[in-house]
Design an enzyme around this catalytic site. Structure first.
Site, PDB file in Angstrom:
ATOM      1  N   ASP A   1      -8.911  -4.799  -2.619  1.00 33.29           N
ATOM      2  CA  ASP A   1      -8.185  -5.018  -1.354  1.00 33.29           C
ATOM      3  C   ASP A   1      -8.449  -3.933  -0.310  1.00 33.29           C
ATOM      4  OD1 ASP A   1      -6.346  -6.515   0.282  1.00 33.29           O
ATOM      5  OD2 ASP A   1      -5.021  -4.800   0.095  1.00 33.29           O
TER       6      ASP A   1
ATOM      7  N   ASN B   1      -6.405   0.788  -2.922  1.00 32.11           N
ATOM      8  CA  ASN B   1      -7.243   1.494  -1.940  1.00 32.11           C
ATOM      9  C   ASN B   1      -6.649   2.832  -1.519  1.00 32.11           C
ATOM     10  OD1 ASN B   1      -5.193   0.169  -0.570  1.00 32.11           O
ATOM     11  ND2 ASN B   1      -6.407  -0.178   1.268  1.00 32.11           N
TER      12      ASN B   1
ATOM     13  N   HIS C   1      -2.736 -12.335   1.344  1.00 30.09           N
ATOM     14  CA  HIS C   1      -2.463 -12.534   2.775  1.00 30.09           C
ATOM     15  C   HIS C   1      -3.245 -13.689   3.421  1.00 30.09           C
ATOM     16  CE1 HIS C   1      -5.919  -9.888   2.788  1.00 30.09           C
ATOM     17  NE2 HIS C   1      -5.207  -8.807   2.537  1.00 30.09           N
TER      18      HIS C   1
ATOM     19  N   GLY D   1      -3.105  -2.948  10.202  1.00 30.91           N
ATOM     20  CA  GLY D   1      -1.986  -3.006   9.269  1.00 30.91           C
ATOM     21  C   GLY D   1      -0.660  -2.546   9.835  1.00 30.91           C
TER      22      GLY D   1
ATOM     23  N   HIS E   1       0.644   3.526   8.430  1.00 32.14           N
ATOM     24  CA  HIS E   1      -0.355   4.328   9.138  1.00 32.14           C
ATOM     25  C   HIS E   1       0.383   5.330  10.003  1.00 32.14           C
ATOM     26  CE1 HIS E   1      -3.946   2.230   7.968  1.00 32.14           C
ATOM     27  NE2 HIS E   1      -3.399   1.069   8.254  1.00 32.14           N
TER      28      HIS E   1
ATOM     29  N   ASP F   1       2.183  -7.075   2.620  1.00 29.13           N
ATOM     30  CA  ASP F   1       1.002  -6.252   2.915  1.00 29.13           C
ATOM     31  C   ASP F   1       1.405  -4.964   3.642  1.00 29.13           C
ATOM     32  OD1 ASP F   1      -1.573  -5.357   3.110  1.00 29.13           O
ATOM     33  OD2 ASP F   1      -2.254  -6.859   4.546  1.00 29.13           O
TER      34      ASP F   1
ATOM     35  N   ARG G   1      -0.296   4.459  -0.478  1.00 22.93           N
ATOM     36  CA  ARG G   1      -1.053   5.576   0.129  1.00 22.93           C
ATOM     37  C   ARG G   1      -1.160   6.834  -0.738  1.00 22.93           C
ATOM     38  NH1 ARG G   1      -3.334   2.078   2.970  1.00 22.93           N
ATOM     39  NH2 ARG G   1      -2.461   1.488   4.973  1.00 22.93           N
TER      40      ARG G   1
ATOM     41  N   HIS H   1       0.867  -1.187   0.000  1.00 22.87           N
ATOM     42  CA  HIS H   1       0.000   0.000   0.000  1.00 22.87           C
ATOM     43  C   HIS H   1       0.897   1.227   0.000  1.00 22.87           C
ATOM     44  CE1 HIS H   1      -3.668  -2.328   0.814  1.00 22.87           C
ATOM     45  NE2 HIS H   1      -2.867  -3.106   1.510  1.00 22.87           N
TER      46      HIS H   1
END
Lengths: 306, 429
Positions: free
Chosen positions: B153, B96, B232, B324, B309, B305, B66, B64
């Site tokens: 996802d 996402n 995952h 996550g 954050h 994965d 972001r 990810h």
């Protein structure tokens, strides 16, 4: 004698000696509550914050009274009154409160683990007044105190926790405390309300309330939290009351003198019939009185730790 | 530039290579010669690998980034740096973002942002518009823009009906569907359902939330002859389902994240939100099955994965914290420590799972040790003992439960796109 931890986050892992110390200390304070002047100077000069992120009347009042009887300075912080509605994080809130130099934080929160989180980021003593469906240690301690008051002991007694065990912080704290002190613990309720792996804690599971009455010395009857999700876990209140509700007929049928506890507030006609709720077997109001004494003991023991 | 990499142990299971004491001569980032060359060639730059391994560049197919949307947590540039320092030369990024990668414009935006980096970024597009599960994304247009797979996802593809239609439509483009397997009627909890969720009072996610969707997707893939990739994978039953499906010849593949073979839900005892992820950490029985699945090929690849954050969001009540952890800079070290050194996988098998298989699943070419090929390598010191230090991470976020963990083995450099990262520095080749 002093406690082995500077916080009361839960009863999991709390040693027997600590529990006994709290209960013995509570006995002393219980006597004070019967005096005309119910105040001691023990925590004079200490500042206590009651941080209640979740609605609570009796637990908050019980803590407040305990604090006042010990002559501590206490302030209440309740959700809706302050920063939460402004979007402040829990961490910022607690840091601000701590900056005002407090000694003890009593916290209630709907999320499990919040007291543990606070104990990591604060220097105050943290007391868990109920976190999500995790623990409510002072409730379990006052339950244990009330049982001991009646039987003169806890070890060897058979105690059954009845109701929505899966969504109860009272149940888990009782299980830990009672097991540590040597009582035999079972749980009774609809199978959807019993946690899937609870037997791993050394707890018997029963689904028949008559059996629970027959086999135990004490029933600790939990409140069915009708306002929460509980209703999704059984078909109807009528069915719950018929199959798990405790009535005087049931008690008579099983011909047994059994002690009944309830943490309140009661749903009359659901988990307890009115007759039982007001009857001779229960000690529900004594529990409330004992609650103040037990909380005084916890506050005193943590507040006077070096 | 002429660069000579000396004293290499070259391992490439695809080419059946396992050779020691080799030198690799690169001219402008392209392989010119492989052999015992150190005395015969003069180069602008000589790098002595001292016997360490050179393997085809690692590829993480579940990252990810972001950007666009949460550049405070990670950008394409910081994510690529994190990947390079972690030993990867290629990553697939999940859709996402905000907005979601569900249009050619966003694909183009991501590719442009990643264009000059050593690390190749392959966007995975949303299977449905806005990942809402209602309408198929413009798949043809996305394919042309260069996406390598489709996935909602972060959430599951909502219904069997839209999943079936997606499988039928992508047949024209040979794209895999990458599924986040989580039955929504059983989801929303904070951790795995076990005795630990009872002890911690945290709302549980039962393992069957994953199993049910794995089963659904396998059945739909079989019916439509589609290609399903299980992201995952974390439960025992899900792995067994994939094993059975593979034996039947259904086109199913799967990946596992290093945290799922390293940690169990016992780690949650302190309510540290760096142990909160989705799928959640499971039990030892699940880890045993993951190990079996890695060995027998049920699990095709390792993908971390990587989910950055912000500190503020993670430093919160456990139930309210986002799911996550970041993983690009610990994935190789954990894989070497937990799988190679514990003799679960050989180095060849690890290279398959970290380099070859993810590229195969996404229909990408596999780097080769051959004259004329673009150099795309990862350098590995499999015996270096090091301590994870999140303060040194290149990722913009620091949400890792592995801080201060002692690991054995790490990636010590990467080469790709005429660039090399070695000794902590990017070098143009």
């Amino acid at each position: 004698m002093s406690l082995s931890s500077r916080h009361l986050l839960g009863l999991q892992g709390v040693p027997k000696e600590d529990i006994q110390l709290i209960l013995d200390t509570a006995s002393t304070f219980r006597e004070i509550l019967e005096r005309p002047i119910k105040r001691v100077p023990t925590l004079q000069g200490k500042t206590i914050v009651n941080l209640f992120y979740e609605n609570s009347t009796r637990t908050r009042i019980s803590f407040e009274l305990a604090e006042k009887r010990l002559s501590a300075d206490s302030v209440n912080f309740s959700i809706g009154q302050s920063s939460v509605s402004k979007g402040e994080t829990l961490k910022d809130t607690i840091k601000n409160i701590e900056a005002m130099k407090v000694d003890i934080v009593v916290v209630r929160h709907s999320a499990a683990g919040v007291p543990n989180f606070l104990s990591r980021i604060c220097s105050s003593n943290i007391i868990n007044a109920g976190d999500g469906i995790h623990e409510h240690p002072t409730q379990a301690l006052l339950d244990m105190y009330s049982i001991r008051e009646k039987f003169g002991k806890l070890a060897g007694l058979k105690v059954c926790i009845v109701g929505d065990v899966a969504h109860s912080r009272v149940a888990l704290s009782n299980i830990f405390g009672l097991k540590t002190i040597g009582a035999q613990v079972s749980v009774c309720g609809p199978s959807t309300m019993i946690p899937k792996f609870i037997e791993e804690l050394g707890v018997n599971v029963i689904h028949n309330i008559d059996e629970a009455i027959q086999e135990n010395d004490v029933l600790n009857v939990l409140r069915i939290q009708l306002e929460r999700k509980a209703r999704e876990y059984f078909p109807s209140i009528r069915e719950y009351a018929n199959y798990f509700g405790i009535t005087s007929e049931r008690l008579e049928k099983n011909g047994k003198d059994i002690l009944i506890l309830h943490p309140g507030p009661i749903n009359r006609g659901v988990e307890l019939s009115s007759e039982v709720a007001d009857g001779l077997n229960q000690v529900i109001l004594q529990q409330v009185t004992n609650g103040v004494a037990v909380r005084m003991a916890v506050l005193y023991l943590l507040g006077t730790l070096n | 530039m002429k660069a000579l990499i000396t004293n290499c142990s070259i391992v490439h299971p695809g080419q059946k290579l396992n050779e020691k004491n080799k030198d690799i001569f690169l001219v402008d980032g392209v392989i010119k010669q492989i052999g015992n060359l150190s005395t015969s060639i003069s180069a602008d730059k000589v790098i002595d690998l001292k016997g360490n391994y050179v393997v085809p560049g690692f590829f993480d197919m579940h990252v990810h980034l972001r950007e666009p949307g949460r550049e405070d947590e990670e950008t394409i540039a910081t994510g690529c740096n994190s990947a390079a320092f972690g030993g990867f030369t290629g990553i697939a990024c999940m859709p996402n973002t905000e907005p979601a990668i569900d249009s050619a414009e966003v694909v183009k935006f991501v590719k442009e942002k990643a264009a000059d980096h050593l690390v190749d970024v392959f966007p995975v597009a949303a299977a449905t518009v806005g990942r809402k599960g209602e309408v198929l994304s413009p798949i043809a247009e996305l394919y042309e823009a260069g996406v390598v797979g489709l996935s909602d996802d972060g959430t599951v593809i909502k219904t069997a009906s839209i999943l079936k239609r997606a499988f039928e439509y992508v047949q024209m483009y040979n794209l895999p569907i990458i599924e986040h397997c989580e039955d929504e009627s059983l989801s929303g909890g904070a951790m795995n359902e076990s005795i630990n969720s009872t002890l911690l009072g945290l709302p549980p996610i039962p393992s069957i939330a994953e199993d049910l969707i794995v089963m659904r997707d396998i059945i739909v893939a079989e019916y439509t002859k589609g290609q399903i990739h299980i992201a995952h994978i974390s439960t025992r039953r899900a792995i067994q389902l994939v094993r059975e499906a593979k034996a039947k010849g259904i086109r199913v593949t799967s990946e596992v994240a290093p945290h799922h073979f390293t940690l169990t839900d016992d780690s949650l005892k302190t309510y540290d939100t760096n142990y909160k992820m989705n799928p959640p950490l499971r039990t030892n029985a699940d880890i045993d099955e993951i190990i079996l699945g890695l060995k027998d090929g049920t699990i095709d690849c390792i993908a971390c994965d990587h989910a950055p954050h912000s500190f503020e969001e993670k430093e919160a009540e456990f139930e309210y914290a986002p799911y996550g952890i970041i993983g690009l800079e610990t994935s190789v070290g954990l894989s070497l420590s937990e799988l190679l050194h514990k003799k679960i996988l050989s180095l060849e098998q690890l290279v398959e799972k970290l380099s070859i298989n993810p590229r195969k699943i996404l229909n990408q070419s596999i780097p080769q040790f051959k004259e004329g090929e673009i150099a795309n390598f990862t350098f590995l010191n499999i015996d270096e003992v090091w301590t994870v230090d999140i303060s040194k991470f290149k990722s913009k976020s620091k949400n890792s439960p592995f801080d201060k963990r002692l690991l054995t083995g790490k990636a010590i450099g990467v080469v790709n796109n005429k660039k090399m990262l070695f000794g902590g520095e990017f070098i143009d080749l």
